[in-house]
Design an enzyme around this catalytic site. Sequence first.
Site, PDB file in Angstrom:
ATOM      1  N   SER A  56       0.226 -10.097  -0.530  1.00 12.51           N
ATOM      2  CA  SER A  56      -0.247 -11.219  -0.412  1.00 12.51           C
ATOM      3  C   SER A  56       0.162 -12.312  -1.458  1.00 12.51           C
ATOM      4  O   SER A  56      -0.039 -13.485  -1.456  1.00 12.51           O
ATOM      5  CB  SER A  56      -1.947 -10.991  -0.627  1.00 12.51           C
ATOM      6  OG  SER A  56      -2.373  -9.816  -0.917  1.00 12.51           O
ATOM      7  N   ASP A  71       1.638  -6.531  -4.195  1.00  9.57           N
ATOM      8  CA  ASP A  71       0.851  -6.600  -3.145  1.00  9.57           C
ATOM      9  C   ASP A  71       1.226  -7.791  -2.293  1.00  9.57           C
ATOM     10  O   ASP A  71       1.609  -8.712  -2.830  1.00  9.57           O
ATOM     11  CB  ASP A  71      -0.606  -7.047  -3.600  1.00  9.57           C
ATOM     12  CG  ASP A  71      -1.579  -6.817  -2.386  1.00  9.57           C
ATOM     13  OD1 ASP A  71      -2.577  -6.027  -2.516  1.00  9.57           O
ATOM     14  OD2 ASP A  71      -1.644  -7.754  -1.408  1.00  9.57           O
ATOM     15  N   THR A 107       1.563  -4.349   4.210  1.00  9.98           N
ATOM     16  CA  THR A 107       1.268  -4.880   5.727  1.00  9.98           C
ATOM     17  C   THR A 107       0.826  -6.385   5.777  1.00  9.98           C
ATOM     18  O   THR A 107       1.084  -7.120   6.721  1.00  9.98           O
ATOM     19  CB  THR A 107       0.260  -4.124   6.276  1.00  9.98           C
ATOM     20  OG1 THR A 107      -1.023  -3.976   5.605  1.00  9.98           O
ATOM     21  CG2 THR A 107       0.815  -2.490   6.524  1.00  9.98           C
ATOM     22  N   THR A 146       0.789  -1.124   0.057  1.00  8.81           N
ATOM     23  CA  THR A 146       0.135   0.063  -0.104  1.00  8.81           C
ATOM     24  C   THR A 146       0.844   1.310  -0.045  1.00  8.81           C
ATOM     25  O   THR A 146       0.334   2.213  -0.632  1.00  8.81           O
ATOM     26  CB  THR A 146      -0.962  -0.031   1.265  1.00  8.81           C
ATOM     27  OG1 THR A 146      -1.649  -1.298   1.207  1.00  8.81           O
ATOM     28  CG2 THR A 146      -1.710   1.260   1.488  1.00  8.81           C
ATOM     29  N   GLN A 178      -3.363 -20.538  19.778  1.00  9.63           N
ATOM     30  CA  GLN A 178      -4.357 -19.721  19.198  1.00  9.63           C
ATOM     31  C   GLN A 178      -4.324 -18.311  19.948  1.00  9.63           C
ATOM     32  O   GLN A 178      -4.831 -17.375  19.328  1.00  9.63           O
ATOM     33  CB  GLN A 178      -5.671 -20.211  19.174  1.00  9.63           C
ATOM     34  CG  GLN A 178      -5.685 -21.300  18.448  1.00  9.63           C
ATOM     35  CD  GLN A 178      -7.106 -22.188  18.287  1.00  9.63           C
ATOM     36  OE1 GLN A 178      -8.307 -21.462  18.590  1.00  9.63           O
ATOM     37  NE2 GLN A 178      -7.333 -23.245  17.790  1.00  9.63           N
ATOM     38  N   CYS A 179      -3.947 -18.271  21.237  1.00 11.71           N
ATOM     39  CA  CYS A 179      -4.193 -17.099  21.963  1.00 11.71           C
ATOM     40  C   CYS A 179      -2.641 -16.115  21.489  1.00 11.71           C
ATOM     41  O   CYS A 179      -1.659 -16.894  21.714  1.00 11.71           O
ATOM     42  CB  CYS A 179      -4.017 -17.087  23.497  1.00 11.71           C
ATOM     43  SG  CYS A 179      -5.210 -18.304  23.964  1.00 11.71           S
TER      44      CYS A 179
END
Length: 352
Positions: free
Chosen positions: A74, A72, A104, A27, A286-287
């Site tokens: 991704s 990008d 990002t 971006t 997962q935390c």
Amino acid sequence: MYATGGMNEAPYMSVNKKILVINTGGTIGMVPTPQGYAPQKEAFHALLDALPELHFDAMPRWDIVDMDPLLDSSNITVVEWNAIGRMIAGHYDAYDGFVILHGTDTMAYTASALSFMLRNSRKPVILTGSQIPLCEIRNDARDNIITALLIAASDHIHEVCLYFGGKLLRGNRTIKYSADDLIAFESPNYPPLAEAGIAIRINRAALLPPARGRFCLQPLKNVPIGVIKVFPGIQFELFDSIMTERLRGIVIETFGAGNIPGHANALLPIIRKASDNGTIIIVCSQCPHGAVSLGAYETSSALRSAGAVSGYDITTEAAVAKLYYLFSRGLSTDEIRARMERSLRGEMTVAR
Ligand code: ASP
């Protein structure tokens, strides 16, 4: 008050430093097109040229190179990580520090990967980007670039970091936690390395010491790696063949401190078979905050006995990058397993 000296503040002695900016896309350098925002090299260079602060005497001197094509983030893969690594290695002696401009979305993965790939690097490598492109009137790109350049000229930083929204974080400790806040990154299990308020205050106690040994680049191989997130009702048997025959490294995101559902009896033989086949299985939580502690509960101790290794408080991003790195070094399965449970670049806090 504008403080520039002092023990814990970044001294602005950047004038004699030379920084290489590597633009990968994202971006930060995008401009509006009929199809939506897209990276555009010439327009971005023109915007940088027009930013007076980047040419002040107090700034380090800098050059910019662009990845081709600009992406990008991704779309970033192991191929681009290797390309960025080669750009740094090829210019390592000619520059005092490196700023990587990056989208990002996958910046935390790239920061983690570079932290492993750049073996014995002593120079600051600072990834940054922005949520709003530099071409917009209101943007976070301007501060992120200026401050990243100043930090890349610091004598104190010897590691791969991510600078965003006023905070300098250890790269392999970061996660992208907000899709729309200007403070988009967090380092949930490690304190910031520096905070940019009125002064840039460096937290020296949190920094890695300069590496000893010769700098070299470890390119990565595109090893088959998977991430499995456990959820209530997960049917482990559906993952059997992919876990035991296809993947060489697996990150399992478990509940809390490393727990899996009670019907995990279905999972244990799969883990055992996968481990016997040389697949490395690393257990994460997962935390975002806190660590895995295999054996703290009955539901987790079986994971270790089946052959899984503990990721302690490592992020999934760093676990994925570390698997790529260790497999790319051609180590034996036992060596990889042992190193997964050791901190190599400050990426995890190993419980004693
Ligand atoms: N999709 C963009 C990217 O990661 C988002 C950003 O840069 O903020 O490249």
